[in-house]
Design a protein around this motif. Structure first.
Motif, PDB file in Angstrom:
ATOM      1  N   GLY A  86       0.792  -1.326  -0.102  1.00 47.78           N
ATOM      2  CA  GLY A  86      -0.033  -0.063   0.169  1.00 47.78           C
ATOM      3  C   GLY A  86       0.852   1.275   0.166  1.00 47.78           C
ATOM      4  O   GLY A  86       1.994   1.131   0.491  1.00 47.78           O
ATOM      5  N   GLY A  87       0.256   2.450  -0.514  1.00 47.64           N
ATOM      6  CA  GLY A  87       0.932   3.500  -0.403  1.00 47.64           C
ATOM      7  C   GLY A  87       2.125   3.794  -1.187  1.00 47.64           C
ATOM      8  O   GLY A  87       3.051   4.749  -0.868  1.00 47.64           O
ATOM      9  N   VAL A  88       2.418   2.996  -2.268  1.00 52.15           N
ATOM     10  CA  VAL A  88       3.624   3.167  -3.099  1.00 52.15           C
ATOM     11  C   VAL A  88       3.601   4.157  -4.012  1.00 52.15           C
ATOM     12  O   VAL A  88       4.518   4.478  -4.832  1.00 52.15           O
ATOM     13  N   GLY A  89       2.283   4.800  -4.596  1.00 53.01           N
ATOM     14  CA  GLY A  89       2.183   5.722  -5.402  1.00 53.01           C
ATOM     15  C   GLY A  89       1.579   5.135  -6.614  1.00 53.01           C
ATOM     16  O   GLY A  89       1.719   5.959  -7.799  1.00 53.01           O
ATOM     17  N   LYS A  90       0.753   4.303  -6.504  1.00 56.12           N
ATOM     18  CA  LYS A  90      -0.031   3.944  -7.795  1.00 56.12           C
ATOM     19  C   LYS A  90      -0.879   4.750  -8.350  1.00 56.12           C
ATOM     20  O   LYS A  90      -1.002   5.284  -9.375  1.00 56.12           O
ATOM     21  N   THR A  91      -1.815   5.312  -7.563  1.00 54.04           N
ATOM     22  CA  THR A  91      -2.849   6.503  -7.681  1.00 54.04           C
ATOM     23  C   THR A  91      -2.025   7.496  -8.444  1.00 54.04           C
ATOM     24  O   THR A  91      -2.600   8.204  -9.452  1.00 54.04           O
ATOM     25  N   THR A  92      -1.156   8.132  -7.638  1.00 57.46           N
ATOM     26  CA  THR A  92      -0.377   9.229  -8.007  1.00 57.46           C
ATOM     27  C   THR A  92       0.130   8.935  -9.562  1.00 57.46           C
ATOM     28  O   THR A  92       0.054   9.749 -10.300  1.00 57.46           O
ATOM     29  N   PRO A 113     -11.717   0.419  -5.305  1.00 59.77           N
ATOM     30  CA  PRO A 113     -13.051   0.905  -4.494  1.00 59.77           C
ATOM     31  C   PRO A 113     -13.058   2.167  -3.887  1.00 59.77           C
ATOM     32  O   PRO A 113     -13.797   2.903  -3.644  1.00 59.77           O
ATOM     33  N   GLN A 114     -11.771   2.426  -3.433  1.00 54.77           N
ATOM     34  CA  GLN A 114     -11.264   3.586  -2.405  1.00 54.77           C
ATOM     35  C   GLN A 114     -11.682   4.744  -3.480  1.00 54.77           C
ATOM     36  O   GLN A 114     -12.048   5.923  -3.075  1.00 54.77           O
ATOM     37  N   GLY A 115     -11.604   4.795  -4.920  1.00 54.93           N
ATOM     38  CA  GLY A 115     -11.714   5.865  -5.649  1.00 54.93           C
ATOM     39  C   GLY A 115     -10.909   6.971  -5.646  1.00 54.93           C
ATOM     40  O   GLY A 115     -11.395   8.036  -5.837  1.00 54.93           O
ATOM     41  N   PRO A 148      10.827  11.908  -7.455  1.00 57.66           N
ATOM     42  CA  PRO A 148      11.379  12.407  -6.245  1.00 57.66           C
ATOM     43  C   PRO A 148      10.057  12.609  -5.408  1.00 57.66           C
ATOM     44  O   PRO A 148       8.921  12.693  -5.736  1.00 57.66           O
ATOM     45  N   ARG A 149      10.468  12.434  -3.955  1.00 58.21           N
ATOM     46  CA  ARG A 149       9.326  12.925  -2.800  1.00 58.21           C
ATOM     47  C   ARG A 149       9.393  14.308  -2.933  1.00 58.21           C
ATOM     48  O   ARG A 149      10.325  15.062  -2.762  1.00 58.21           O
ATOM     49  N   ALA A 150       8.087  14.789  -3.165  1.00 59.66           N
ATOM     50  CA  ALA A 150       7.729  16.078  -3.450  1.00 59.66           C
ATOM     51  C   ALA A 150       6.479  16.393  -2.814  1.00 59.66           C
ATOM     52  O   ALA A 150       5.274  15.960  -3.421  1.00 59.66           O
ATOM     53  N   LYS A 190      -6.860   2.027   3.417  1.00 59.37           N
ATOM     54  CA  LYS A 190      -5.774   2.888   2.653  1.00 59.37           C
ATOM     55  C   LYS A 190      -4.504   2.480   2.792  1.00 59.37           C
ATOM     56  O   LYS A 190      -4.117   1.979   4.020  1.00 59.37           O
ATOM     57  N   GLY A 191      -3.813   2.231   1.846  1.00 57.91           N
ATOM     58  CA  GLY A 191      -2.452   1.694   1.812  1.00 57.91           C
ATOM     59  C   GLY A 191      -1.353   2.612   2.349  1.00 57.91           C
ATOM     60  O   GLY A 191      -1.452   3.825   2.319  1.00 57.91           O
ATOM     61  N   GLY A 192      -0.199   2.120   2.888  1.00 57.02           N
ATOM     62  CA  GLY A 192       0.889   2.837   3.378  1.00 57.02           C
ATOM     63  C   GLY A 192       0.807   4.017   4.297  1.00 57.02           C
ATOM     64  O   GLY A 192       1.280   4.943   4.259  1.00 57.02           O
ATOM     65  N   ILE A 216      -3.923   7.285  10.210  1.00 58.16           N
ATOM     66  CA  ILE A 216      -4.220   8.090   9.011  1.00 58.16           C
ATOM     67  C   ILE A 216      -2.946   8.960   8.746  1.00 58.16           C
ATOM     68  O   ILE A 216      -2.399   9.703   9.555  1.00 58.16           O
ATOM     69  N   GLN A 217      -2.628   8.900   7.330  1.00 60.51           N
ATOM     70  CA  GLN A 217      -1.400   9.723   6.999  1.00 60.51           C
ATOM     71  C   GLN A 217      -2.086  11.138   7.061  1.00 60.51           C
ATOM     72  O   GLN A 217      -3.088  11.293   6.790  1.00 60.51           O
ATOM     73  N   SER A 218      -1.078  12.182   7.227  1.00 59.34           N
ATOM     74  CA  SER A 218      -1.625  13.590   7.159  1.00 59.34           C
ATOM     75  C   SER A 218      -1.429  14.163   5.490  1.00 59.34           C
ATOM     76  O   SER A 218      -0.757  14.928   5.311  1.00 59.34           O
ATOM     77  N   TYR A 230      -4.016  14.317   1.867  1.00 59.19           N
ATOM     78  CA  TYR A 230      -5.347  14.486   1.306  1.00 59.19           C
ATOM     79  C   TYR A 230      -6.310  13.317   1.250  1.00 59.19           C
ATOM     80  O   TYR A 230      -7.231  13.413   1.667  1.00 59.19           O
ATOM     81  N   TYR A 231      -5.680  12.241   0.646  1.00 54.69           N
ATOM     82  CA  TYR A 231      -6.753  11.011   0.452  1.00 54.69           C
ATOM     83  C   TYR A 231      -7.131  10.298   2.111  1.00 54.69           C
ATOM     84  O   TYR A 231      -8.013   9.227   2.008  1.00 54.69           O
ATOM     85  N   ALA A 232      -6.506  10.798   3.201  1.00 56.71           N
ATOM     86  CA  ALA A 232      -6.821  10.186   4.336  1.00 56.71           C
ATOM     87  C   ALA A 232      -8.073   9.899   4.879  1.00 56.71           C
ATOM     88  O   ALA A 232      -8.512   9.084   5.326  1.00 56.71           O
TER      89      ALA A 232
HETATM   90  N1  LIG Z   1       6.477  11.082  -5.140  1.00 54.61           N
HETATM   91  C1  LIG Z   1       5.671  11.879  -4.155  1.00 54.61           C
HETATM   92  N2  LIG Z   1       6.106  12.554  -3.291  1.00 54.61           N
HETATM   93  C2  LIG Z   1       5.335  12.893  -2.378  1.00 54.61           C
HETATM   94  N3  LIG Z   1       4.065  12.324  -1.807  1.00 54.61           N
HETATM   95  C3  LIG Z   1       3.574  11.470  -2.602  1.00 54.61           C
HETATM   96  C4  LIG Z   1       4.525  10.998  -4.011  1.00 54.61           C
HETATM   97  N4  LIG Z   1       3.559  10.054  -4.429  1.00 54.61           N
HETATM   98  C5  LIG Z   1       2.484   9.974  -3.792  1.00 54.61           C
HETATM   99  N5  LIG Z   1       2.635  10.921  -2.516  1.00 54.61           N
HETATM  100  C6  LIG Z   1       1.359  10.736  -1.592  1.00 54.61           C
HETATM  101  O1  LIG Z   1       1.624   9.635  -0.733  1.00 54.61           O
HETATM  102  C7  LIG Z   1       0.446   8.785  -0.514  1.00 54.61           C
HETATM  103  C8  LIG Z   1       0.287   7.531  -1.155  1.00 54.61           C
HETATM  104  O2  LIG Z   1       0.416   7.659  -2.682  1.00 54.61           O
HETATM  105  P1  LIG Z   1      -0.794   6.996  -3.445  1.00 54.61           P
HETATM  106  O3  LIG Z   1      -2.133   7.181  -2.805  1.00 54.61           O
HETATM  107  O4  LIG Z   1      -0.613   7.437  -4.668  1.00 54.61           O
HETATM  108  O5  LIG Z   1      -0.473   5.511  -3.265  1.00 54.61           O
HETATM  109  P2  LIG Z   1      -1.145   4.174  -3.593  1.00 54.61           P
HETATM  110  O6  LIG Z   1      -0.308   2.953  -3.912  1.00 54.61           O
HETATM  111  O7  LIG Z   1      -2.200   4.653  -4.796  1.00 54.61           O
HETATM  112  O8  LIG Z   1      -2.001   3.916  -2.436  1.00 54.61           O
HETATM  113  P3  LIG Z   1      -2.963   2.629  -2.006  1.00 54.61           P
HETATM  114  O9  LIG Z   1      -2.098   1.568  -1.917  1.00 54.61           O
HETATM  115  O10 LIG Z   1      -3.714   2.864  -0.999  1.00 54.61           O
HETATM  116  O11 LIG Z   1      -3.883   2.605  -3.382  1.00 54.61           O
HETATM  117  C9  LIG Z   1      -0.669  10.044  -1.055  1.00 54.61           C
HETATM  118  O12 LIG Z   1      -1.168  10.893  -0.055  1.00 54.61           O
HETATM  119  C10 LIG Z   1      -0.176  10.669  -2.048  1.00 54.61           C
HETATM  120  O13 LIG Z   1      -0.356  12.068  -2.554  1.00 54.61           O
END
Ligand SMILES: Nc1ncnc2c1ncn2[C@@H]1O[C@H](COP(=O)(O)OP(=O)(O)OP(=O)(O)O)[C@@H](O)[C@H]1O
Ligand SMILES: Nc1ncnc2c1ncn2[C@@H]1O[C@H](COP(=O)(O)OP(=O)(O)OP(=O)(O)O)[C@@H](O)[C@H]1O
Ligand SMILES: [Mg+2]
Ligand SMILES: [Mg+2]
Lengths: 256, 256
Positions: free
Chosen positions: A12-18, A41-43, A214-216, B11-13, B148-150, B152-154
């Motif tokens: 989770g949370g690796v940046g898939k949606t981003t 489903p989280q949408g 990058p983390r941004a 929510k992941g991560g 919950i992460q601080s 937007y999607y939180a």
């Molecule tokens: N490169 C980045 N720099 C900083 N923040 C980021 C970056 N990429 C994603 N984020 C943030 O990190 C969080 C996790 O990213 P994201 O939701 O895209 O991951 P995900 O893999 O889709 O999560 P999930 O497993 O819940 O679907 C979000 O809050 C997103 O805004």
């Protein structure tokens, strides 16, 4: 014939949606016609481009369970050339409802078939699991792009994900390939990021994308405004990185 | 009678595993007897405390599917007073195997029942989904702590998670309560974190924990050494925050 790119990783949370939102938007900026499909489903991909989930009556659930024509459900995206097949919480029920259905793994593929001539790219955002929603996405896809965080747990699940891709390839989608592993949230200040990058490039030299995201903080602010980074802050390092990724993805296809 | 705390959020991560490991280790440091249960097939809580998954022959899968005595499967944790009920990839099959089993939601509760007098706290790490593994954890739990992460999607998925908790409470576990919402990865330098904190405290004033976990790179480095933060870097801001959280959780129980 559209290239169909599933963005997958059960971590989770690796940046898939981003990645789904910003890769789609940047390819549209390069003049390509792109459809983004939200299979989570989280949408988050739906709300991250400013579509109010309360305003949606039909979504990808109706396409894979109800056999709806996807054209009735598709909405305009946040940028010219990009459209969205949204999801709502209804989709959470699909995982259970599909379990006992005939051809349960290939419902999304059947639903997207009529669209393959309408778009050059179809990008699918997946949930953090390897259940039927992700399996459907891999069965529909021509390739999968795997975001991984530049953190310790990153490599743990990859072997399992690769195994799932191989199983889908063997049973339902022989053309499926891994188009790449994408390092995300890379923090130049930490040794952890550098160590993970070194290890990933050593383990998967040919699969690791040249582009590193990058983390941004601008990237995590943008969804609050319903905008991809290229609209929210076009000159930020996040926008430049996703434009670079879009070029790399487009070029890799042209080389065949 | 152990308090059983399920760490959940689909929510992941968001820091579920990091919270499960460090809350457990810090409560052990306060002299409590703690069992951490890894209910995520990814097994990050297991590897994050230095247990090699290849060395494990039996895990929580055998307890919930095979009816094994958990005492045969439990291993020493990384710190005095903490033990671990590990997971392996076998657990991924449990989600499907349980679907058609009798009392499928309460297998973990039955498995943990004989242990409730052996520990003061049982902390359960959950996967990023609301499937049968998380439902089993909520059915076994006396309370759930929601990181919950601080970001937007939180807040997006919280309403859905609360709905699931209510459904488990109504059908299988009437004593279940939400012990708190924990803000994680809080970055003092960004407005996004401050905005999310303001909104969370406004929406859930009584549920939001006093303690806030800062974004701290030492927290993401520690699992690479198989150590909780309190052993890896005891004076870091991550260690201080999780010690504060442990005190807050322990005190909240004592007040009843
Ligand atoms: N490169 C980045 N720099 C900083 N923040 C980021 C970056 N990429 C994603 N984020 C943030 O990190 C969080 C996790 O990213 P994201 O939701 O895209 O991951 P995900 O893999 O889709 O999560 P999930 O497993 O819940 O679907 C979000 O809050 C997103 O805004
Ligand atoms: N407070 C923090 N500061 C910095 N990094 C953190 C913090 N908490 C967690 N991390 C890192 O962020 C990543 C996600 O955290 P973690 O794996 O605990 O989340 P999770 O909710 O368990 O993820 P999943 O949904 O995949 O189970 C990990 O690489 C972890 O090391
Ligand atoms: Mg996502
Ligand atoms: Mg986890």
């Amino acid at each position: 014939m559209a290239r169909i790119i599933a963005i997958t990783n059960q971590k989770g949370g690796v940046g898939k949606t981003t990645t789904a939102i910003n890769l789609s938007a940047c390819m549209a900026t390069l003049g390509r016609k792109v459809l983004m499909v939200d299979m989570d489903p989280q949408g988050n991909a739906t709300s991250g481009v400013g579509i109010e989930r309360a305003d949606i009556s039909e979504c990808v659930y109706d396409v894979i369970i109800g056999g709806f024509d996807p054209r009735r459900v598709i909405r305009p995206g946040p940028i010219e050339g990009m459209e969205v097949l949204p999801s709502t919480l209804d989709l959470a029920a699909a995982e259970i409802e599909l379990a006992s259905e005939i051809s349960r793994e290939t419902r999304l593929r059947a639903g997207l078939e009529p669209l393959r001539e309408d778009y050059e790219y179809i990008v699918i955002d997946c949930p953090p699991a390897l259940g039927l929603l992700t399996i459907n996405s891999l069965a529909a896809a021509s390739e999968t792009l795997i975001p991984i965080q530049s953190e310790y747990y990153a490599l743990e699940g990859l072997v399992y994900l690769f195994g799932t891709v191989q199983r889908v390839k063997r049973h339902v989608n022989s053309g499926l390939k891994i188009s790449g592993v994408l390092l995300t949230m890379f923090d130049v200040r930490t040794n952890l990021s550098k160590d993970v990058e070194k290890e990933v490039r050593r383990e998967y030299p040919r699969l690791t994308m040249r582009t590193v995201i990058p983390r941004a903080v601008r990237l995590s602010e943008a969804p609050a405004y319903g905008k991809p980074i290229i609209l929210y802050e076009p000159s930020s390092k996040g926008a430049l990185a996703y434009m670079e990724l879009a070029k790399e993805v487009v070029q890799s296809g042209e080389e065949g």
